[in-house]
Motif scaffolding. Structure first.
Motif, PDB file in Angstrom:
ATOM      1  N   VAL A   1     -21.944 -47.247  10.983  1.00 51.81           N
ATOM      2  CA  VAL A   1     -22.345 -46.877  12.339  1.00 51.81           C
ATOM      3  C   VAL A   1     -23.545 -47.733  12.742  1.00 51.81           C
ATOM      4  CG1 VAL A   1     -23.168 -45.046  13.841  1.00 51.81           C
ATOM      5  CG2 VAL A   1     -21.551 -44.517  12.014  1.00 51.81           C
ATOM      6  N   GLN A   2     -23.409 -48.420  13.846  1.00 51.51           N
ATOM      7  CA  GLN A   2     -24.540 -49.181  14.379  1.00 51.51           C
ATOM      8  C   GLN A   2     -25.115 -48.429  15.565  1.00 51.51           C
ATOM      9  OE1 GLN A   2     -22.648 -53.060  15.041  1.00 51.51           O
ATOM     10  NE2 GLN A   2     -23.901 -53.868  13.367  1.00 51.51           N
ATOM     11  N   LEU A   3     -26.434 -48.284  15.562  1.00 49.02           N
ATOM     12  CA  LEU A   3     -27.106 -47.522  16.606  1.00 49.02           C
ATOM     13  C   LEU A   3     -27.995 -48.441  17.435  1.00 49.02           C
ATOM     14  CD1 LEU A   3     -28.233 -44.457  14.473  1.00 49.02           C
ATOM     15  CD2 LEU A   3     -26.119 -44.734  15.764  1.00 49.02           C
TER      16      LEU A   3
ATOM     17  N   SER B   1     -17.149 -42.946  16.581  1.00 50.37           N
ATOM     18  CA  SER B   1     -17.651 -41.839  17.392  1.00 50.37           C
ATOM     19  C   SER B   1     -18.734 -41.084  16.625  1.00 50.37           C
ATOM     20  CB  SER B   1     -16.497 -40.892  17.723  1.00 50.37           C
ATOM     21  OG  SER B   1     -16.981 -39.669  18.201  1.00 50.37           O
ATOM     22  N   PHE B   2     -19.573 -40.381  17.364  1.00 47.48           N
ATOM     23  CA  PHE B   2     -20.575 -39.513  16.755  1.00 47.48           C
ATOM     24  C   PHE B   2     -19.956 -38.210  16.229  1.00 47.48           C
ATOM     25  CE2 PHE B   2     -24.426 -41.574  16.836  1.00 47.48           C
ATOM     26  CZ  PHE B   2     -24.883 -41.970  18.084  1.00 47.48           C
ATOM     27  N   SER B   3     -18.673 -37.989  16.469  1.00 47.31           N
ATOM     28  CA  SER B   3     -18.037 -36.754  16.037  1.00 47.31           C
ATOM     29  C   SER B   3     -18.232 -36.532  14.540  1.00 47.31           C
ATOM     30  CB  SER B   3     -16.544 -36.796  16.359  1.00 47.31           C
ATOM     31  OG  SER B   3     -15.914 -35.610  15.934  1.00 47.31           O
ATOM     32  N   GLY B   4     -18.717 -35.338  14.183  1.00 46.30           N
ATOM     33  CA  GLY B   4     -18.963 -35.012  12.785  1.00 46.30           C
ATOM     34  C   GLY B   4     -20.347 -35.405  12.292  1.00 46.30           C
ATOM     35  N   TYR B   5     -21.118 -36.046  13.162  1.00 47.26           N
ATOM     36  CA  TYR B   5     -22.461 -36.502  12.797  1.00 47.26           C
ATOM     37  C   TYR B   5     -23.527 -35.646  13.461  1.00 47.26           C
ATOM     38  CZ  TYR B   5     -20.879 -40.859  10.637  1.00 47.26           C
ATOM     39  OH  TYR B   5     -20.307 -41.788   9.802  1.00 47.26           O
ATOM     40  N   ALA B   6     -24.702 -35.714  12.893  1.00 47.71           N
ATOM     41  CA  ALA B   6     -25.904 -35.245  13.563  1.00 47.71           C
ATOM     42  C   ALA B   6     -26.738 -36.473  13.910  1.00 47.71           C
ATOM     43  CB  ALA B   6     -26.708 -34.305  12.675  1.00 47.71           C
ATOM     44  N   VAL B   7     -27.395 -36.401  15.041  1.00 52.22           N
ATOM     45  CA  VAL B   7     -28.234 -37.511  15.502  1.00 52.22           C
ATOM     46  C   VAL B   7     -29.653 -37.005  15.702  1.00 52.22           C
ATOM     47  CG1 VAL B   7     -28.614 -39.218  17.310  1.00 52.22           C
ATOM     48  CG2 VAL B   7     -26.276 -38.625  16.612  1.00 52.22           C
ATOM     49  N   GLY B   8     -30.594 -37.726  15.166  1.00 50.95           N
ATOM     50  CA  GLY B   8     -31.992 -37.345  15.286  1.00 50.95           C
ATOM     51  C   GLY B   8     -32.804 -38.425  15.972  1.00 50.95           C
ATOM     52  N   TRP B   9     -33.888 -37.998  16.585  1.00 48.53           N
ATOM     53  CA  TRP B   9     -34.890 -38.923  17.119  1.00 48.53           C
ATOM     54  C   TRP B   9     -36.168 -38.744  16.306  1.00 48.53           C
ATOM     55  CZ3 TRP B   9     -34.372 -42.808  20.547  1.00 48.53           C
ATOM     56  CH2 TRP B   9     -33.243 -42.808  21.382  1.00 48.53           C
ATOM     57  N   PHE B  10     -36.732 -39.862  15.922  1.00 48.34           N
ATOM     58  CA  PHE B  10     -37.998 -39.882  15.207  1.00 48.34           C
ATOM     59  C   PHE B  10     -38.922 -40.854  15.925  1.00 48.34           C
ATOM     60  CE2 PHE B  10     -36.949 -37.571  11.304  1.00 48.34           C
ATOM     61  CZ  PHE B  10     -35.580 -37.521  11.408  1.00 48.34           C
ATOM     62  N   ARG B  11     -40.211 -40.771  15.631  1.00 46.54           N
ATOM     63  CA  ARG B  11     -41.146 -41.711  16.228  1.00 46.54           C
ATOM     64  C   ARG B  11     -42.210 -42.093  15.215  1.00 46.54           C
ATOM     65  NH1 ARG B  11     -44.033 -37.657  20.649  1.00 46.54           N
ATOM     66  NH2 ARG B  11     -45.240 -36.423  19.147  1.00 46.54           N
ATOM     67  N   GLN B  12     -42.764 -43.270  15.425  1.00 49.27           N
ATOM     68  CA  GLN B  12     -43.816 -43.755  14.530  1.00 49.27           C
ATOM     69  C   GLN B  12     -44.885 -44.451  15.351  1.00 49.27           C
ATOM     70  OE1 GLN B  12     -42.429 -46.149  11.239  1.00 49.27           O
ATOM     71  NE2 GLN B  12     -44.272 -45.739  10.076  1.00 49.27           N
ATOM     72  N   ALA B  13     -46.073 -43.881  15.311  1.00 47.05           N
ATOM     73  CA  ALA B  13     -47.219 -44.477  15.983  1.00 47.05           C
ATOM     74  C   ALA B  13     -47.924 -45.425  15.015  1.00 47.05           C
ATOM     75  CB  ALA B  13     -48.158 -43.378  16.456  1.00 47.05           C
ATOM     76  N   PRO B  14     -48.690 -46.383  15.533  1.00 42.55           N
ATOM     77  CA  PRO B  14     -49.399 -47.324  14.664  1.00 42.55           C
ATOM     78  C   PRO B  14     -50.280 -46.610  13.651  1.00 42.55           C
ATOM     79  CG  PRO B  14     -49.502 -48.066  16.930  1.00 42.55           C
ATOM     80  CD  PRO B  14     -48.890 -46.694  16.961  1.00 42.55           C
TER      81      PRO B  14
END
Length: 125
Positions: free
Chosen positions: A1-3, A27-40
């Protein structure tokens, strides 16, 4: 999977941005998708997740009531709507995907096998 993430940029405090995470290859079917962040100078931190099947969501306390994660089936895309942005929201935002959609593990970066390249969000006046 390429995001592939998109939608980052510069916004004033109190403003809004809409980040998108598109998947190619499947497809994203069957997956969970998360958002993360990284500050300096800081570690990568959890922002939000969504399970594609069923739509269960979870948020970090720091963004709850300001951010919203959702699915766009037709586009095979996960959207992070960010409102009432604060300077402390400044970071590179990454989307990630996992086929092991166990709710208790979705706040942990190591649970995700696939990552995008990140999109920069700067909140400043």
């Amino acid at each position: 999977v390429q995001l592939v993430e998109s939608g980052g940029g510069l916004v004033q405090p109190g403003g809004s941005l809409r980040l998108s995470c598109a998947a190619s290859g499947r497809s994203f079917s069957g997956y969970a998708v998360g958002w993360f962040r990284q500050a300096p100078g800081k570690e990568r931190e959890f922002v939000a997740y969504i399970r594609w099947n069923g739509g269960s969501t979870g948020y970090a306390n720091s963004v709850k009531d300001r951010f919203s994660i959702s699915r766009e089936y037709a586009e095979n895309t996960v959207v992070l709507q960010m409102n009432s942005l604060k300077p402390e929201d400044t970071a590179i935002y990454y989307c990630a995907a996992t086929s092991r959609a166990i709710l208790s593990s979705l706040g942990v970066p190591a649970s995700y096998a696939y990552w995008g390249q990140g999109t920069k969000v700067t909140v400043s006046s």
